[in-house]
Design a protein around this motif. Structure first.
Motif, PDB file in Angstrom:
ATOM      1  N   ASN A  62      35.062  38.177  43.737  1.00 48.28           N
ATOM      2  CA  ASN A  62      35.773  37.032  43.497  1.00 48.28           C
ATOM      3  C   ASN A  62      35.058  35.797  42.771  1.00 48.28           C
ATOM      4  O   ASN A  62      34.655  34.832  43.330  1.00 48.28           O
ATOM      5  CB  ASN A  62      36.070  36.462  45.211  1.00 48.28           C
ATOM      6  CG  ASN A  62      36.733  37.346  45.760  1.00 48.28           C
ATOM      7  OD1 ASN A  62      38.162  37.296  45.746  1.00 48.28           O
ATOM      8  ND2 ASN A  62      36.344  38.343  46.521  1.00 48.28           N
ATOM      9  N   CYS A 158      41.558  36.352  48.471  1.00 46.82           N
ATOM     10  CA  CYS A 158      40.413  37.002  47.907  1.00 46.82           C
ATOM     11  C   CYS A 158      40.600  38.421  48.194  1.00 46.82           C
ATOM     12  O   CYS A 158      40.975  38.953  48.989  1.00 46.82           O
ATOM     13  CB  CYS A 158      39.135  36.488  48.677  1.00 46.82           C
ATOM     14  SG  CYS A 158      39.107  34.582  48.369  1.00 46.82           S
ATOM     15  N   THR A 168      41.714  31.804  49.287  1.00 45.97           N
ATOM     16  CA  THR A 168      41.194  31.292  48.306  1.00 45.97           C
ATOM     17  C   THR A 168      41.321  29.831  48.479  1.00 45.97           C
ATOM     18  O   THR A 168      42.275  29.302  48.680  1.00 45.97           O
ATOM     19  CB  THR A 168      41.628  31.786  46.829  1.00 45.97           C
ATOM     20  OG1 THR A 168      41.473  33.048  46.321  1.00 45.97           O
ATOM     21  CG2 THR A 168      40.721  30.700  45.833  1.00 45.97           C
ATOM     22  N   ALA A 232      39.683  26.742  41.530  1.00 41.60           N
ATOM     23  CA  ALA A 232      39.136  27.608  42.957  1.00 41.60           C
ATOM     24  C   ALA A 232      37.766  26.947  43.435  1.00 41.60           C
ATOM     25  O   ALA A 232      37.041  26.147  42.408  1.00 41.60           O
ATOM     26  CB  ALA A 232      38.672  29.049  42.275  1.00 41.60           C
ATOM     27  N   THR A 236      35.602  28.225  49.644  1.00 38.37           N
ATOM     28  CA  THR A 236      36.239  29.505  50.143  1.00 38.37           C
ATOM     29  C   THR A 236      35.395  30.217  51.294  1.00 38.37           C
ATOM     30  O   THR A 236      36.094  30.667  52.034  1.00 38.37           O
ATOM     31  CB  THR A 236      36.676  30.362  48.788  1.00 38.37           C
ATOM     32  OG1 THR A 236      37.489  29.675  48.050  1.00 38.37           O
ATOM     33  CG2 THR A 236      36.951  31.696  49.274  1.00 38.37           C
TER      34      THR A 236
END
Length: 270
Positions: A62, A158, A168, A232, A236
């Protein structure tokens, strides 16, 4: 979370080491956006060695939300490649401590929680590319207002690794359509700190019901004609730690970052 101590002048926080020492002394306990101009900031995730290899694989799978820029040896609170005079236990303004996926504390130091098996991961932060955006004349509203950037859990899953799975998280900055196009161009040059946006406009398409109610940080003041632009986000791992119910973990508090001795300009891909 408290704001910065009003006695701290900008001159006191002009380098990464300045910010770390201010946090270590307890003078700085708020967010770090706009501090130490030119220096790379990072998100933090600290896990026991038993989970560290799975988390490293999770980050590899990721790379948009979790681009790793530094890792410690087990039990070592130093990360020499990110800075001299660096203590990962004390040098952030605020931490979060997790047990079985629940946050149990939000201290200014994690010395009392430190163990010999802990491995620290520092993950690239969007504050680096914000400087490049501002240099292009694109305003960062949260910095101007002196608040934290808004962040949201999304419906974008993810890629799992070991016990680590979950949504995410994205950060959002309101922009005019023209600035949004320019922002894609600018931030694409910074893949190690999240790179280009992953979504523009229509927040409901990524599971955000109300853009005025962030899951972390402060709400933005959306103006007529502006679009929400989503990147992003290195928060996370906190959503993933909660989803995976990891027995023990430490993270940064959202917005209260690791400030390194690295320079933002060195992360740009020309």
């Amino acid at each position: 979370m408290n704001m910065r101590d009003p006695k701290l002048a900008n001159a006191d926080l002009s380098t990464g080491r300045d910010v770390r020492l201010a946090a270590r002394s307890g003078r700085l306990n708020g967010w770090t956006a706009g501090l130490a101009p030119g220096y790379v900031q990072g998100n933090l995730a600290i896990l026991p060695r038993e989970q560290a290899s799975d988390f490293a694989e999770f980050c590899r799978r990721n790379p948009k939300p979790c681009p790793v820029i530094g890792t410690s040896a087990p039990g070592d609170w130093r990360i020499p490649e990110l800075g001299a005079d660096f203590d990962i236990r004390t040098d952030l303004p605020r931490y979060r401590v997790w047990k079985d996926g629940e946050m149990i504390d939000e201290p200014a130091s994690v010395e009392k929680y430190w163990r010999d098996d802990l491995v620290a991961f520092v993950i690239g932060c969007s504050f680096t590319f914000e400087e490049a955006l501002m240099e292009q004349g694109i305003p960062m509203q949260h910095i101007t207002r002196g608040v934290n950037v808004p962040m949201y859990r999304t419906s974008i899953d993810c890629v799992p690794a070991g016990p680590f799975h979950g949504p995410t998280v994205v950060s959002m900055r309101p922009m005019t359509p023209g600035n949004a196009i320019r922002a894609v161009q600018v931030t694409s040059r910074f893949p190690s700190v999240h790179g280009a946006p992953i979504h523009i406009g229509l927040p409901e398409e990524i599971g955000i019901k109300d853009v005025s109610v962030p899951d972390y940080g402060d709400a933005a003041d959306m103006k007529k004609g502006e679009l929400p632009v989503f990147w992003a986000c290195g928060v996370t791992p906190q959503a993933v730690i909660a989803a995976a119910k990891v027995p023990f973990a430490i993270t940064h508090a959202p917005g209260a970052m690791v400030v390194t001795d690295l320079k933002n300009a060195h992360l740009a891909v020309l």
